[in-house]
Design a protein around this motif. Structure first.
Motif, PDB file in Angstrom:
ATOM      1  N   LEU A  44     -46.348   2.854  79.180  1.00  0.00           N
ATOM      2  CA  LEU A  44     -47.776   2.534  79.232  1.00  0.00           C
ATOM      3  C   LEU A  44     -48.632   3.797  79.102  1.00  0.00           C
ATOM      4  CD1 LEU A  44     -47.694  -0.124  82.083  1.00  0.00           C
ATOM      5  CD2 LEU A  44     -48.200  -0.541  79.677  1.00  0.00           C
ATOM      6  N   LEU A  45     -48.227   4.857  79.772  1.00  0.00           N
ATOM      7  CA  LEU A  45     -49.001   6.094  79.719  1.00  0.00           C
ATOM      8  C   LEU A  45     -49.001   6.703  78.318  1.00  0.00           C
ATOM      9  CD1 LEU A  45     -47.899   7.631  83.128  1.00  0.00           C
ATOM     10  CD2 LEU A  45     -50.199   6.875  82.536  1.00  0.00           C
ATOM     11  N   GLN A  46     -47.849   6.675  77.655  1.00  0.00           N
ATOM     12  CA  GLN A  46     -47.764   7.274  76.325  1.00  0.00           C
ATOM     13  C   GLN A  46     -48.376   6.391  75.254  1.00  0.00           C
ATOM     14  OE1 GLN A  46     -43.591   8.228  75.690  1.00  0.00           O
ATOM     15  NE2 GLN A  46     -43.906  10.324  76.395  1.00  0.00           N
ATOM     16  N   ILE A  58     -51.494   9.457  97.635  1.00  0.00           N
ATOM     17  CA  ILE A  58     -51.467   9.779  96.208  1.00  0.00           C
ATOM     18  C   ILE A  58     -51.462   8.491  95.400  1.00  0.00           C
ATOM     19  CG2 ILE A  58     -50.153  10.883  94.360  1.00  0.00           C
ATOM     20  CD1 ILE A  58     -49.037  12.800  96.438  1.00  0.00           C
ATOM     21  N   LYS A  59     -52.410   8.348  94.519  1.00  0.00           N
ATOM     22  CA  LYS A  59     -52.455   7.171  93.664  1.00  0.00           C
ATOM     23  C   LYS A  59     -51.420   7.293  92.557  1.00  0.00           C
ATOM     24  CE  LYS A  59     -57.319   5.821  94.057  1.00  0.00           C
ATOM     25  NZ  LYS A  59     -58.574   5.625  93.288  1.00  0.00           N
ATOM     26  N   PRO A  60     -50.901   6.171  92.090  1.00  0.00           N
ATOM     27  CA  PRO A  60     -50.054   6.223  90.899  1.00  0.00           C
ATOM     28  C   PRO A  60     -50.850   6.777  89.723  1.00  0.00           C
ATOM     29  CG  PRO A  60     -49.889   4.081  91.980  1.00  0.00           C
ATOM     30  CD  PRO A  60     -51.021   4.807  92.627  1.00  0.00           C
ATOM     31  N   LEU A  61     -50.198   7.591  88.917  1.00  0.00           N
ATOM     32  CA  LEU A  61     -50.851   8.140  87.731  1.00  0.00           C
ATOM     33  C   LEU A  61     -51.339   7.015  86.822  1.00  0.00           C
ATOM     34  CD1 LEU A  61     -51.617  10.571  86.019  1.00  0.00           C
ATOM     35  CD2 LEU A  61     -49.279  10.600  85.127  1.00  0.00           C
ATOM     36  N   VAL A  78     -51.061   9.666  76.591  1.00  0.00           N
ATOM     37  CA  VAL A  78     -50.767  10.859  77.382  1.00  0.00           C
ATOM     38  C   VAL A  78     -49.804  11.734  76.584  1.00  0.00           C
ATOM     39  CG1 VAL A  78     -49.609  11.717  79.458  1.00  0.00           C
ATOM     40  CG2 VAL A  78     -51.206   9.789  79.611  1.00  0.00           C
ATOM     41  N   THR A  79     -50.132  13.004  76.425  1.00  0.00           N
ATOM     42  CA  THR A  79     -49.342  13.897  75.580  1.00  0.00           C
ATOM     43  C   THR A  79     -48.358  14.746  76.370  1.00  0.00           C
ATOM     44  OG1 THR A  79     -51.090  15.567  75.708  1.00  0.00           O
ATOM     45  CG2 THR A  79     -51.155  14.031  73.842  1.00  0.00           C
ATOM     46  N   ASN A  80     -48.423  14.723  77.693  1.00  0.00           N
ATOM     47  CA  ASN A  80     -47.499  15.515  78.497  1.00  0.00           C
ATOM     48  C   ASN A  80     -46.064  15.051  78.304  1.00  0.00           C
ATOM     49  OD1 ASN A  80     -50.202  15.464  79.864  1.00  0.00           O
ATOM     50  ND2 ASN A  80     -49.181  16.978  81.182  1.00  0.00           N
ATOM     51  N   ASN A  81     -45.130  15.967  78.516  1.00  0.00           N
ATOM     52  CA  ASN A  81     -43.726  15.593  78.601  1.00  0.00           C
ATOM     53  C   ASN A  81     -43.549  14.673  79.804  1.00  0.00           C
ATOM     54  OD1 ASN A  81     -40.862  15.617  79.232  1.00  0.00           O
ATOM     55  ND2 ASN A  81     -40.685  17.397  77.899  1.00  0.00           N
ATOM     56  N   PRO A  82     -42.829  13.550  79.667  1.00  0.00           N
ATOM     57  CA  PRO A  82     -42.633  12.649  80.814  1.00  0.00           C
ATOM     58  C   PRO A  82     -42.062  13.329  82.054  1.00  0.00           C
ATOM     59  CG  PRO A  82     -41.921  11.572  78.796  1.00  0.00           C
ATOM     60  CD  PRO A  82     -42.239  12.999  78.430  1.00  0.00           C
ATOM     61  N   LEU A  83     -41.372  14.460  81.873  1.00  0.00           N
ATOM     62  CA  LEU A  83     -40.837  15.180  83.029  1.00  0.00           C
ATOM     63  C   LEU A  83     -41.940  15.641  83.966  1.00  0.00           C
ATOM     64  CD1 LEU A  83     -38.068  17.382  81.354  1.00  0.00           C
ATOM     65  CD2 LEU A  83     -37.725  15.383  82.820  1.00  0.00           C
ATOM     66  N   ASP A  84     -43.178  15.740  83.466  1.00  0.00           N
ATOM     67  CA  ASP A  84     -44.293  16.171  84.309  1.00  0.00           C
ATOM     68  C   ASP A  84     -44.688  15.124  85.337  1.00  0.00           C
ATOM     69  OD1 ASP A  84     -44.494  18.590  83.046  1.00  0.00           O
ATOM     70  OD2 ASP A  84     -46.160  18.017  81.747  1.00  0.00           O
ATOM     71  N   TYR A  85     -44.335  13.865  85.089  1.00  0.00           N
ATOM     72  CA  TYR A  85     -44.852  12.823  85.966  1.00  0.00           C
ATOM     73  C   TYR A  85     -43.871  11.673  86.225  1.00  0.00           C
ATOM     74  CZ  TYR A  85     -45.794  10.786  81.340  1.00  0.00           C
ATOM     75  OH  TYR A  85     -45.686  10.326  80.051  1.00  0.00           O
ATOM     76  N   SER A  86     -42.659  11.754  85.696  1.00  0.00           N
ATOM     77  CA  SER A  86     -41.777  10.590  85.817  1.00  0.00           C
ATOM     78  C   SER A  86     -40.305  10.996  85.782  1.00  0.00           C
ATOM     79  CB  SER A  86     -42.057   9.601  84.685  1.00  0.00           C
ATOM     80  OG  SER A  86     -41.155   8.512  84.709  1.00  0.00           O
ATOM     81  N   SER A  87     -39.467  10.081  86.236  1.00  0.00           N
ATOM     82  CA  SER A  87     -38.015  10.220  86.114  1.00  0.00           C
ATOM     83  C   SER A  87     -37.471   9.378  84.973  1.00  0.00           C
ATOM     84  CB  SER A  87     -37.342   9.799  87.432  1.00  0.00           C
ATOM     85  OG  SER A  87     -37.747  10.621  88.498  1.00  0.00           O
ATOM     86  N   GLY A  88     -38.354   8.814  84.174  1.00  0.00           N
ATOM     87  CA  GLY A  88     -37.918   7.936  83.099  1.00  0.00           C
ATOM     88  C   GLY A  88     -38.292   8.458  81.723  1.00  0.00           C
ATOM     89  N   GLN A  89     -38.133   7.610  80.725  1.00  0.00           N
ATOM     90  CA  GLN A  89     -38.508   7.916  79.350  1.00  0.00           C
ATOM     91  C   GLN A  89     -39.089   6.656  78.727  1.00  0.00           C
ATOM     92  OE1 GLN A  89     -34.559   9.027  77.853  1.00  0.00           O
ATOM     93  NE2 GLN A  89     -34.424   7.106  76.711  1.00  0.00           N
ATOM     94  N   ASN A  90     -39.658   6.791  77.539  1.00  0.00           N
ATOM     95  CA  ASN A  90     -40.284   5.658  76.871  1.00  0.00           C
ATOM     96  C   ASN A  90     -39.256   4.558  76.609  1.00  0.00           C
ATOM     97  OD1 ASN A  90     -41.532   3.976  74.671  1.00  0.00           O
ATOM     98  ND2 ASN A  90     -43.141   5.532  74.854  1.00  0.00           N
ATOM     99  N   GLU A 125     -52.943  15.339  80.069  1.00  0.00           N
ATOM    100  CA  GLU A 125     -53.778  15.436  78.877  1.00  0.00           C
ATOM    101  C   GLU A 125     -53.643  14.161  78.044  1.00  0.00           C
ATOM    102  OE1 GLU A 125     -55.746  17.927  78.386  1.00  0.00           O
ATOM    103  OE2 GLU A 125     -54.981  19.326  79.917  1.00  0.00           O
ATOM    104  N   ASN A 126     -54.765  13.716  77.491  1.00  0.00           N
ATOM    105  CA  ASN A 126     -54.775  12.509  76.658  1.00  0.00           C
ATOM    106  C   ASN A 126     -55.230  12.840  75.242  1.00  0.00           C
ATOM    107  OD1 ASN A 126     -55.655  11.732  79.578  1.00  0.00           O
ATOM    108  ND2 ASN A 126     -54.742   9.869  78.756  1.00  0.00           N
ATOM    109  N   ALA A 127     -54.547  12.243  74.275  1.00  0.00           N
ATOM    110  CA  ALA A 127     -55.035  12.283  72.898  1.00  0.00           C
ATOM    111  C   ALA A 127     -56.009  11.110  72.709  1.00  0.00           C
ATOM    112  CB  ALA A 127     -53.872  12.185  71.919  1.00  0.00           C
TER     113      ALA A 127
END
Length: 595
Positions: A506-508, A324-327, A513-525, A250-252
């Protein structure tokens, strides 16, 4: 039941008959416990896969328990003189077996591993995690299991004659035998043709080693090894399905549409960025956010996966096979970015397939300087729309060609001198890219990321490690990260960061992107100050868990090696169970399950 004879042969005969029925009821108990393996694994989506699951469930636990009876209890039948003592010992042994099975169930559900010496060793450490408490609570069931064994032991002894008269022993034994043989025969076929609903069940049950017979089938002309190897190369042998991302993205509302430039250098050490060796990059870092404690996601080129996808390289085969393409690339395409992929690597060495990467243009040549010129031309042609480019510079990895053979320096000094020379040449190519952005007034609306795929070791660990892909020390993992984000003040950041964090940022911050990073990554901002206990790195075989004081290297079976901050092996030390769980969990979190 009253014994009718006192002879040795009569006693042994009765104990053998009793032992068979005792084994049967423990098979049933083991099968009931074994249903937890079924519920903890993905349910097969075909009728044949489901049929195999039932066959293997019945056959495997029937064989496993009866084999233990033959190995442990049957010999005691001829040794122990007292039937009561024999039955008591049998209850103890059966209780131990079912207790170990319960522990294995918990290990499988928590770690997706079966018990092995390493898992036992970790369990015996003093690290008190939630899982450790859960495992210890299982021992509450031991007295209950023992009481069950004593009761069933006495009941079978009293009902032994009636059970024998029912003549159901042989049909039951035949059922277990047929299921055991049938499950292995079906697996032989499934293994030869890569039938995933069956081969993916290979490690569902403890001590499960399904039979394969490719050599025999090949001799009979029923198996084409060449075609088999082609399927392996195409990734058809994969036994898992990737679920990336884990939730709908989801995107804001976006606040800007900055351009994006990601530059990844092959083999650039963190300490190479100095005023003397790389003046252009050093000057650019002063105008940007410089991360001084940044780690690559691998010690080889598989760090490309962590950089672009934000998840461990252990998923790379699935990513390519499932195309699978990178998000991050999906977001670029969603917002109509012009995409460019520039690399001076040979195409045969690509870790990320250019076809999977995206629909953008691909530029490939043999030198970094030509890549810089190609990017400059491409960017000028796409000046009207937002653009995103990934540039891979590979010349530095070939620095050994610059070693002076007649030098009076030591071999190590000669290597370091050649590395510095190549780093300066690299800096010139980076200078061309940066200068173009400045001349085109692009820095005011372009996010620039400059980093490396891994470092390069000159045997600093004193383990005869040179280059890369030989250990997970800081010399092979720590790399520069320079981030230029418009309207953010230049600064140096010293807390630990990882390649996994780049795509999250970059996504946030760019695509909202409003999702929790756990939905798509092993990292954080990258700009998050949330304290970290560890960083992850690894390749397709291993996962490394890096903390300020230790590095734990795990393989996919849970075997580990522990190193101190100087990368010295710690033979006697035990890692924290919580770190083991987090590391293993991150390599399995994105696989599809039915939970």
């Amino acid at each position: 039941m009253v014994e009718s004879g006192n002879s040795y042969g009569d006693r042994v005969s009765k104990l053998v008959n009793w032992g068979h029925w005792f084994a049967f009821f423990n098979i049933v108990a083991a099968m009931l416990i074994g249903t937890s393996y079924i519920t903890g694994s993905a349910w097969p989506d075909t009728l044949l896969g489901q049929t195999y699951l039932v066959l293997s469930w019945i056959g495997h636990f029937g064989f496993l328990v009866f084999a233990l009876y033959i190995l442990l209890l049957f010999p005691l039948t001829f040794i122990v003189p007292s039937r009561k003592l024999f039955r008591f010992l049998s209850a103890i042994i059966a209780t131990g077996g079912l207790t170990v099975l319960l522990l294995d169930v918990e290990a499988y559900q928590s770690l997706h591993l079966h018990l092995n010496p390493i898992v036992w060793e970790v369990l015996l450490t003093n690290d008190k995690s939630n899982l450790d408490s859960e495992w210890q609570s299982l021992f509450i069931a031991v007295p209950l299991i023992f009481m069950f064994q004593l009761l069933i032991s006495e009941w079978i002894w009293r009902k032994q004659r009636k059970l024998s008269h029912k003549r159901i022993g042989r049909p039951i034994g035949a059922l277990f035998f047929v299921c055991f043989i049938a499950s292995h025969c079906v697996y032989i076929w499934a293994d030869a043709v890569f039938y995933q609903p069956i081969v993916s069940q290979r490690a569902n049950f403890p001590l499960s080693y399904p039979m394969t017979a490719k050599s025999f089938l090949e001799k009979q002309g029923w198996f084409d090894r060449g075609e088999y190897l082609k399927k392996v190369e195409r990734g058809e042998a994969l036994q898992t399905t990737l679920n990336y991302p884990l939730a709908t993205i989801e995107n804001a509302k976006r606040s800007n549409d900055y351009n994006v430039l990601i530059v990844q250098v092959d083999s650039l050490r963190a300490d190479a960025v100095t005023e003397m060796v790389m003046p252009n990059l050093q000057q650019f870092s002063r105008q940007s956010q410089q991360f001084n404690n940044h780690y690559a996601s691998s010690n080889d080129r598989y760090s490309d996966v962590g950089l672009v996808y934000g998840i461990p390289a252990s998923y790379s085969l699935n990513l390519e096979h499932q195309r699978i393409k990178p998000l991050l690339v999906e977001q670029f395409e969603k917002y109509n970015y012009q995409l460019g992929f520039f690399t001076s690597y040979n195409g045969d060495n690509d870790v990320i397939s250019t076809e999977v990467f995206g629909a953008g243009e691909v530029f490939r040549t043999d030198t970094d300087q030509k890549i810089a010129e190609m990017f400059r031309q491409w960017q000028s042609d796409n000046n009207e729309a937002p653009w995103a480019a990934l540039i891979q510079l590979a010349d530095l990895a070939n620095f050994e060609q610059l070693v002076e053979e007649n030098s009076e320096a030591t071999p190590t000094e000669s290597l370091k001198a050649a590395y510095q020379t190549a780093s300066t040449t690299l800096d010139n190519s980076l200078g061309l890219i940066i200068q173009h952005l400045e001349d085109a007034d692009m820095l005011e609306n372009t996010v620039v990321v400059i980093t490396a795929n891994h470092g390069w070791e000159f045997n600093e660990t004193r383990t005869n490690s040179w280059g890369t892909n030989s250990n997970y020390s800081q010399y092979q993992l720590q790399v520069p990260l320079i981030l230029h984000w418009p309207n953010i003040i230049a600064q140096e950041i010293n807390y630990p960061t990882s390649h996994y964090d780049i795509s999250v940022t970059l996504l946030q911050d760019l695509f909202s992107v409003t999702n929790n990073p756990l939905d798509y990554s092993s990292g954080q901002n990258l700009f998050s100050t949330k304290k970290r206990t560890h960083l992850l790195a690894g390749d397709t075989r291993d996962i490394a868990i890096v903390t300020p004081s230790t590095t734990i290297v795990l393989d996919r079976f849970g075997n580990y090696k522990l190193y101190d901050s100087n990368y010295r092996r710690q033979q006697e030390a035990k890692p924290k169970l919580s770190l083991i769980l987090k590391g293993l969990g991150e390599t399995k979190r994105f696989y599809q399950t039915d939970e």
